[in-house]
Design a protein around this motif. Structure first.
Motif, PDB file in Angstrom:
ATOM      1  N   VAL A 130     -23.677 -13.304 -43.585  1.00 11.73           N
ATOM      2  CA  VAL A 130     -22.321 -12.797 -43.408  1.00 11.73           C
ATOM      3  C   VAL A 130     -22.362 -11.445 -42.717  1.00 11.73           C
ATOM      4  CG1 VAL A 130     -21.411 -14.035 -45.402  1.00 11.73           C
ATOM      5  CG2 VAL A 130     -22.310 -11.731 -45.696  1.00 11.73           C
ATOM      6  N   CYS A 131     -21.228 -11.058 -42.157  1.00 10.48           N
ATOM      7  CA  CYS A 131     -21.082  -9.788 -41.465  1.00 10.48           C
ATOM      8  C   CYS A 131     -20.139  -8.884 -42.257  1.00 10.48           C
ATOM      9  CB  CYS A 131     -20.512 -10.009 -40.064  1.00 10.48           C
ATOM     10  SG  CYS A 131     -21.691 -10.525 -38.823  1.00 10.48           S
ATOM     11  N   PRO A 132     -20.654  -8.055 -43.141  1.00  7.83           N
ATOM     12  CA  PRO A 132     -19.771  -7.174 -43.900  1.00  7.83           C
ATOM     13  C   PRO A 132     -18.978  -6.248 -42.983  1.00  7.83           C
ATOM     14  CG  PRO A 132     -22.022  -7.080 -44.738  1.00  7.83           C
ATOM     15  CD  PRO A 132     -22.064  -7.833 -43.465  1.00  7.83           C
ATOM     16  N   SER A 133     -17.759  -5.915 -43.416  1.00  2.78           N
ATOM     17  CA  SER A 133     -16.947  -5.032 -42.582  1.00  2.78           C
ATOM     18  C   SER A 133     -17.414  -3.583 -42.665  1.00  2.78           C
ATOM     19  CB  SER A 133     -15.478  -5.137 -42.993  1.00  2.78           C
ATOM     20  OG  SER A 133     -15.327  -4.762 -44.353  1.00  2.78           O
ATOM     21  N   ARG A 134     -18.142  -3.262 -43.732  1.00  3.54           N
ATOM     22  CA  ARG A 134     -18.664  -1.906 -43.840  1.00  3.54           C
ATOM     23  C   ARG A 134     -19.989  -1.805 -43.097  1.00  3.54           C
ATOM     24  NH1 ARG A 134     -19.928  -0.348 -49.155  1.00  3.54           N
ATOM     25  NH2 ARG A 134     -20.137  -2.537 -49.698  1.00  3.54           N
ATOM     26  N   PRO A 135     -20.244  -0.693 -42.428  1.00  2.77           N
ATOM     27  CA  PRO A 135     -21.467  -0.542 -41.626  1.00  2.77           C
ATOM     28  C   PRO A 135     -22.682  -0.228 -42.488  1.00  2.77           C
ATOM     29  CG  PRO A 135     -20.181   1.460 -41.516  1.00  2.77           C
ATOM     30  CD  PRO A 135     -19.361   0.472 -42.302  1.00  2.77           C
ATOM     31  N   ILE A 136     -23.090  -1.199 -43.295  1.00  2.78           N
ATOM     32  CA  ILE A 136     -24.214  -1.017 -44.200  1.00  2.78           C
ATOM     33  C   ILE A 136     -25.504  -1.155 -43.401  1.00  2.78           C
ATOM     34  CG2 ILE A 136     -25.334  -1.859 -46.292  1.00  2.78           C
ATOM     35  CD1 ILE A 136     -22.594  -3.175 -46.971  1.00  2.78           C
ATOM     36  N   ASP A 137     -26.291  -0.081 -43.347  1.00  3.11           N
ATOM     37  CA  ASP A 137     -27.479  -0.094 -42.499  1.00  3.11           C
ATOM     38  C   ASP A 137     -28.398  -1.264 -42.812  1.00  3.11           C
ATOM     39  OD1 ASP A 137     -27.925   3.519 -42.164  1.00  3.11           O
ATOM     40  OD2 ASP A 137     -26.702   2.086 -41.064  1.00  3.11           O
ATOM     41  N   ASP A 138     -28.645  -1.514 -44.095  1.00  2.00           N
ATOM     42  CA  ASP A 138     -29.610  -2.548 -44.472  1.00  2.00           C
ATOM     43  C   ASP A 138     -29.071  -3.957 -44.275  1.00  2.00           C
ATOM     44  OD1 ASP A 138     -31.050  -0.722 -47.303  1.00  2.00           O
ATOM     45  OD2 ASP A 138     -31.341  -0.555 -45.140  1.00  2.00           O
ATOM     46  N   ALA A 139     -27.782  -4.087 -44.048  1.00  2.00           N
ATOM     47  CA  ALA A 139     -27.194  -5.421 -43.902  1.00  2.00           C
ATOM     48  C   ALA A 139     -27.238  -5.923 -42.471  1.00  2.00           C
ATOM     49  CB  ALA A 139     -25.749  -5.413 -44.390  1.00  2.00           C
ATOM     50  N   TYR A 140     -27.573  -5.035 -41.555  1.00  2.00           N
ATOM     51  CA  TYR A 140     -27.474  -5.385 -40.144  1.00  2.00           C
ATOM     52  C   TYR A 140     -28.725  -5.014 -39.351  1.00  2.00           C
ATOM     53  CZ  TYR A 140     -22.403  -6.199 -40.282  1.00  2.00           C
ATOM     54  OH  TYR A 140     -21.151  -6.697 -40.524  1.00  2.00           O
ATOM     55  N   TYR A 141     -28.924  -5.748 -38.264  1.00  3.46           N
ATOM     56  CA  TYR A 141     -29.725  -5.277 -37.147  1.00  3.46           C
ATOM     57  C   TYR A 141     -28.732  -4.594 -36.196  1.00  3.46           C
ATOM     58  CZ  TYR A 141     -33.084  -8.754 -38.821  1.00  3.46           C
ATOM     59  OH  TYR A 141     -33.953  -9.484 -39.599  1.00  3.46           O
ATOM     60  N   TRP A 142     -29.167  -3.466 -35.626  1.00  2.99           N
ATOM     61  CA  TRP A 142     -28.243  -2.677 -34.822  1.00  2.99           C
ATOM     62  C   TRP A 142     -28.698  -2.583 -33.372  1.00  2.99           C
ATOM     63  CZ3 TRP A 142     -23.714  -0.939 -36.816  1.00  2.99           C
ATOM     64  CH2 TRP A 142     -23.589  -0.936 -38.208  1.00  2.99           C
ATOM     65  N   GLY A 143     -27.721  -2.569 -32.461  1.00  6.11           N
ATOM     66  CA  GLY A 143     -28.011  -2.232 -31.084  1.00  6.11           C
ATOM     67  C   GLY A 143     -28.233  -0.734 -30.956  1.00  6.11           C
ATOM     68  N   GLN A 144     -28.628  -0.312 -29.774  1.00  8.55           N
ATOM     69  CA  GLN A 144     -28.993   1.093 -29.577  1.00  8.55           C
ATOM     70  C   GLN A 144     -27.781   1.989 -29.391  1.00  8.55           C
ATOM     71  OE1 GLN A 144     -28.959  -1.155 -27.203  1.00  8.55           O
ATOM     72  NE2 GLN A 144     -28.774  -0.255 -25.153  1.00  8.55           N
ATOM     73  N   GLY A 145     -26.611   1.397 -29.199  1.00  2.00           N
ATOM     74  CA  GLY A 145     -25.396   2.184 -29.017  1.00  2.00           C
ATOM     75  C   GLY A 145     -25.062   2.384 -27.552  1.00  2.00           C
ATOM     76  N   ALA A 146     -23.778   2.385 -27.257  1.00  6.93           N
ATOM     77  CA  ALA A 146     -23.297   2.605 -25.890  1.00  6.93           C
ATOM     78  C   ALA A 146     -22.142   3.593 -25.932  1.00  6.93           C
ATOM     79  CB  ALA A 146     -22.847   1.298 -25.251  1.00  6.93           C
ATOM     80  N   GLN A 147     -22.250   4.639 -25.142  1.00  6.81           N
ATOM     81  CA  GLN A 147     -21.201   5.665 -25.129  1.00  6.81           C
ATOM     82  C   GLN A 147     -20.018   5.184 -24.286  1.00  6.81           C
ATOM     83  OE1 GLN A 147     -21.048   8.889 -26.661  1.00  6.81           O
ATOM     84  NE2 GLN A 147     -18.920   8.698 -25.961  1.00  6.81           N
ATOM     85  N   VAL A 148     -18.839   5.300 -24.859  1.00  5.73           N
ATOM     86  CA  VAL A 148     -17.596   5.039 -24.140  1.00  5.73           C
ATOM     87  C   VAL A 148     -16.766   6.310 -24.215  1.00  5.73           C
ATOM     88  CG1 VAL A 148     -15.428   3.747 -24.158  1.00  5.73           C
ATOM     89  CG2 VAL A 148     -17.606   2.561 -24.562  1.00  5.73           C
ATOM     90  N   THR A 149     -16.399   6.834 -23.062  1.00  8.59           N
ATOM     91  CA  THR A 149     -15.613   8.059 -22.994  1.00  8.59           C
ATOM     92  C   THR A 149     -14.346   7.790 -22.195  1.00  8.59           C
ATOM     93  OG1 THR A 149     -17.615   9.404 -23.070  1.00  8.59           O
ATOM     94  CG2 THR A 149     -15.593  10.475 -22.315  1.00  8.59           C
ATOM     95  N   VAL A 150     -13.213   8.068 -22.823  1.00  5.67           N
ATOM     96  CA  VAL A 150     -11.920   7.835 -22.175  1.00  5.67           C
ATOM     97  C   VAL A 150     -11.215   9.173 -22.034  1.00  5.67           C
ATOM     98  CG1 VAL A 150      -9.759   6.559 -22.231  1.00  5.67           C
ATOM     99  CG2 VAL A 150     -11.818   5.578 -23.274  1.00  5.67           C
ATOM    100  N   SER A 151     -10.923   9.548 -20.807  1.00  3.69           N
ATOM    101  CA  SER A 151     -10.263  10.829 -20.557  1.00  3.69           C
ATOM    102  C   SER A 151      -8.770  10.618 -20.318  1.00  3.69           C
ATOM    103  CB  SER A 151     -10.893  11.516 -19.347  1.00  3.69           C
ATOM    104  OG  SER A 151     -10.809  10.687 -18.206  1.00  3.69           O
ATOM    105  N   SER A 152      -8.017  11.628 -20.694  1.00  2.00           N
ATOM    106  CA  SER A 152      -6.548  11.532 -20.559  1.00  2.00           C
ATOM    107  C   SER A 152      -6.086  11.978 -19.193  1.00  2.00           C
ATOM    108  CB  SER A 152      -5.877  12.366 -21.641  1.00  2.00           C
ATOM    109  OG  SER A 152      -6.311  13.698 -21.561  1.00  2.00           O
TER     110      SER A 152
END
Length: 122
Positions: free
Chosen positions: A100-122
């Motif tokens: 299952v995919c818990p809605s809380r970001p539990i570190d031990d419950a998931y394998y994680w990607g490395q992250g991607a920065q998204v920046t939105v300017s006004s």
């Protein structure tokens, strides 16, 4: 062990669009996208059930973001339209270690990607 490789992201002006990709080395029941803005907690954004293709979204992105999958490539996408400055964050895809995919970001419950920065300017 499942490895996740994210791509996409970048900088865009408000109202613009970006697409994130998450390529998985193995199959999991679901994949969830989370995001974390500076100084804030990591929150879930979108979920896809890999088998049936059902999708779910946080209220903050509903109607603007779309999560899809390419089963042949074992890749999940997050299409982000009508971006707002408050969407600025590091986005992570996550695949569950269990069934299952818990809605809380539990570190031990998931394998994680490395992250991607998204920046939105006004």
């Amino acid at each position: 062990q499942v490895q996740l490789l994210e791509s996409g992201g970048g900088s865009v002006q408000a109202g613009g669009s970006l697409r994130l990709s998450c390529a998985a080395s193995g199959y999991t029941q679901c994949i969830r996208w989370f995001r974390q803005a500076p100084g804030k907690e990591r929150d879930w954004v979108a979920l896809i059930s890999r088998g049936g293709g059902s999708t779910y979204y946080a209220d903050s992105v509903k109607g603007r973001f779309t999560i899809t999958q390419d089963n042949a490539k074992n890749t999940v996408f997050l299409q982000m339209n009508s971006l707002k400055p408050e969407d600025t964050a590091v986005y992570y895809c996550a695949a569950p270690r269990g069934s299952v995919c818990p809605s809380r970001p539990i570190d031990d419950a998931y394998y994680w990607g490395q992250g991607a920065q998204v920046t939105v300017s006004s």
